[in-house]
Design a protein around this motif. Structure first.
Motif, PDB file in Angstrom:
ATOM      1  N   THR A  70       0.830  -1.203   0.000  1.00 30.97           N
ATOM      2  CA  THR A  70       0.000   0.000   0.000  1.00 30.97           C
ATOM      3  C   THR A  70       0.866   1.255   0.000  1.00 30.97           C
ATOM      4  O   THR A  70       0.359   2.364  -0.069  1.00 30.97           O
ATOM      5  N   ASP A  71       2.156   1.079   0.119  1.00 31.32           N
ATOM      6  CA  ASP A  71       3.107   2.181  -0.030  1.00 31.32           C
ATOM      7  C   ASP A  71       4.482   1.545  -0.258  1.00 31.32           C
ATOM      8  O   ASP A  71       4.586   0.307  -0.305  1.00 31.32           O
ATOM      9  N   LEU A  72       5.513   2.381  -0.384  1.00 28.16           N
ATOM     10  CA  LEU A  72       6.826   1.828  -0.737  1.00 28.16           C
ATOM     11  C   LEU A  72       7.330   0.837   0.318  1.00 28.16           C
ATOM     12  O   LEU A  72       7.753  -0.278  -0.004  1.00 28.16           O
ATOM     13  N   ALA A  73       7.232   1.235   1.601  1.00 25.19           N
ATOM     14  CA  ALA A  73       7.782   0.369   2.652  1.00 25.19           C
ATOM     15  C   ALA A  73       7.066  -0.979   2.664  1.00 25.19           C
ATOM     16  O   ALA A  73       7.705  -2.040   2.746  1.00 25.19           O
ATOM     17  N   SER A  74       5.739  -0.963   2.563  1.00 19.06           N
ATOM     18  CA  SER A  74       5.019  -2.240   2.650  1.00 19.06           C
ATOM     19  C   SER A  74       5.268  -3.080   1.388  1.00 19.06           C
ATOM     20  O   SER A  74       5.308  -4.313   1.465  1.00 19.06           O
ATOM     21  N   ILE A 128       8.087  -3.116  -0.381  1.00 16.81           N
ATOM     22  CA  ILE A 128       9.426  -3.707  -0.245  1.00 16.81           C
ATOM     23  C   ILE A 128       9.375  -4.887   0.724  1.00 16.81           C
ATOM     24  O   ILE A 128       9.918  -5.963   0.459  1.00 16.81           O
ATOM     25  N   ALA A 129       8.663  -4.682   1.847  1.00 18.95           N
ATOM     26  CA  ALA A 129       8.572  -5.753   2.847  1.00 18.95           C
ATOM     27  C   ALA A 129       7.865  -6.975   2.265  1.00 18.95           C
ATOM     28  O   ALA A 129       8.313  -8.112   2.439  1.00 18.95           O
ATOM     29  N   LEU A 130       6.782  -6.733   1.539  1.00 15.49           N
ATOM     30  CA  LEU A 130       6.026  -7.848   0.960  1.00 15.49           C
ATOM     31  C   LEU A 130       6.896  -8.603  -0.055  1.00 15.49           C
ATOM     32  O   LEU A 130       6.985  -9.840  -0.013  1.00 15.49           O
ATOM     33  N   ASN A 131       7.549  -7.854  -0.939  1.00 16.57           N
ATOM     34  CA  ASN A 131       8.388  -8.523  -1.942  1.00 16.57           C
ATOM     35  C   ASN A 131       9.505  -9.325  -1.272  1.00 16.57           C
ATOM     36  O   ASN A 131       9.806 -10.445  -1.683  1.00 16.57           O
TER      37      ASN A 131
END
Ligand code: BG6
Length: 467
Positions: A147-151, A153-156
């Motif tokens: 839902t944003d850059l941080a999430s 990156i974390a998901l990937n």
């Protein structure tokens, strides 16, 4: 080319997407012989027997399939379906997959289709690892990819702990639409348009996807998503990349993603001042919606690509729910003739610039509108149009529904029409200012084209719709 036999593990098998698109699509793939050797293991949070799942799938295919099945065909498809509740755990899932693999025989591959909300995706991936179903597997993931850059990156990163990027297929069903792929054919198979496909000849571009659809059934999900995350980050930006990208060195996945990712990297950060967020009146009284909700059900925005081809060319994007008409168009507005020799009352310029329009409807159309002479005395002008429609071609019956096409591609291991982790991360990166400081939502009445501010947003241009 022969497709390996596949076991498709369908997570979210009793959900809305499975019912409307995935099960009817899989039935069509089996029965049209495009993917004859598949078994589907349905799984979801619900308890269901095989028989109940078959009945569910049958009514889904009857209601939403684009071809009706004869009883014999139904028996053929029915045999391919089994069900295991997710609560039964990884061992039960592994056993169900094993049974399906044995029934198929041969060198069976696995396609795990995660038709689940974002929160559920990681637990499902953990379950696949525990069930030892990672080998010989590909995994299809549904948006939103974070839902944003941080999430994102974390998901990937979490996904990559279990699956290699080459095993991951992030689906964007707009790219599965015949009409979206036709943009590539149109641009790169012809010598006619590519020379003028740039800032010297193109004035601006609109990607306009209004929907009449409401949110009655989905308000609860939509509340935490909104039009930008639900539609723009995935569908509209993806389509924009097909329109804006440089010719790839080859029509193969890596070359195409490279060019698409360059478009995303050249996207200038979205400025909140060039965005209109709207909310249809009545949204806050839907069940599951906060009375003071700030979720946008509509968005219109200007984007810019900071590269040589597109410097100075605005891209206007718009989409929303409960709007006046349902349409999906990409409209390329060409610059006007450098000087007009026609008398002021001839009508030149009155109907706006010349346009090339791609209609991404199920029966896709491409049309070119330009000025021509109106028959009769004197020199009066009128807008003429040349049009092509896939419905009129001999191969109209071969059209695959977007999801069918993409499921088939995933089984073939073809990433051409899927999104990469890198591409998604760039898009979230460019979205940061908007996500941090969204302009307040403006109300619009259902059945309209959005809040009034949309006109100022594109001035001195005008929205192409309604035609
Ligand atoms: C989905 C969105 O991805 O696309 C929906 O979640 C939207 O909100 C839908 O209605 C539109 O898809 P299509 O193929 O019907 O244009």
């Amino acid at each position: 080319e022969q497709l390996d036999p596949h076991v498709i593990v369908l997570f979210g098998a009793t959900g809305d997407l499975a019912r409307r698109k995935l099960l009817p699509g899989m039935a069509h793939l089996v029965l049209s012989d495009l993917a004859p050797d598949i078994r589907i293991v349905g799984t979801s949070l619900e308890d269901m027997s095989d028989e109940e799942f078959r009945a569910f799938a049958r009514s889904a295919v009857e209601q939403f399939g684009h071809k009706q099945l004869s009883p014999e065909q139904w028996d053929l498809f029915d045999d391919n379906l089994t069900y295991v509740a997710q609560s039964a755990g990884p061992a039960a899932l592994a056993a169900a997959v094993e049974r399906a693999e044995q029934a198929l025989g041969g060198d069976v591959r696995r396609l795990h289709y995660l038709s689940v909300p974002p929160k559920a995706a990681l637990p499902v991936i953990d379950m696949l690892r525990e069930a030892d179903l990672v080998a010989r597997a590909r995994v299809v993931m549904e948006k939103p990819f974070g839902t944003d850059l941080a999430s994102a990156i974390a998901l990937n990163a979490r996904v990559h702990e279990t699956f290699k990027e080459s095993q991951v297929f992030r689906i964007d069903h707009f790219l599965g639409k015949e009409a979206a792929q036709n943009i590539l054919a149109f641009r790169f198979a012809n010598g006619l348009f590519e020379p003028i496909w740039n800032r010297n000849f193109i004035d601006h571009i609109q990607i306009d996807i209004p929907e009449t659809l409401g949110l009655d059934q989905r308000a609860n999900f939509y509340e935490s998503t909104g039009a930008y995350k639900d539609m723009v980050v995935t569908h509209l930006f993806q389509v924009m990349a097909f329109v804006a990208m440089e010719p790839p060195t080859a029509l193969e996945p890596r070359a195409i993603s490279e060019e698409k990712n360059k478009v995303f990297r050249s996207l200038l950060p979205i400025r909140p001042s060039t965005v209109v967020r709207g909310q249809f009146t009545g949204y806050t009284s839907l069940p599951g919606v906060a009375p003071d909700s700030d979720t946008e059900t509509f968005i219109a925005m200007e984007c810019r690509l900071d590269n040589w081809r597109w410097a100075g060319v605005p891209f206007y994007l718009r989409t929303g729910k409960e709007m006046a008409e349902g349409k999906r168009i990409i409209s390329i507005a060409f610059k006007e003739a450098p000087r007009s020799m026609f008398p002021a009352n001839s009508g030149v310029g009155q109907s706006g610039p010349d346009h090339l329009t791609f209609d991404l409807a199920d029966e896709s159309k491409v049309s070119l509108s330009f000025y021509g002479k109106r028959p009769g005395p004197g020199m009066r002008l009128q807008k003429l149009s040349m049009q092509f429609s896939t419905g009129e071609t001999e191969s109209a019956g071969d059209v695959l529904e977007a999801y069918e096409r993409l499921i088939l591609d995933a089984m073939r291991g073809d990433h051409t029409l899927f999104t990469t982790a890198e591409g998604i991360e760039s898009l979230w990166d460019r979205s940061a200012q908007l996500l941090d400081n969204p302009p307040p939502v403006k109300p619009y009445a259902p059945g309209t084209w959005g809040p009034n501010a949309i006109h100022q947003l594109v001035a001195p241009h005008a929205w192409r719709l309604p035609f």
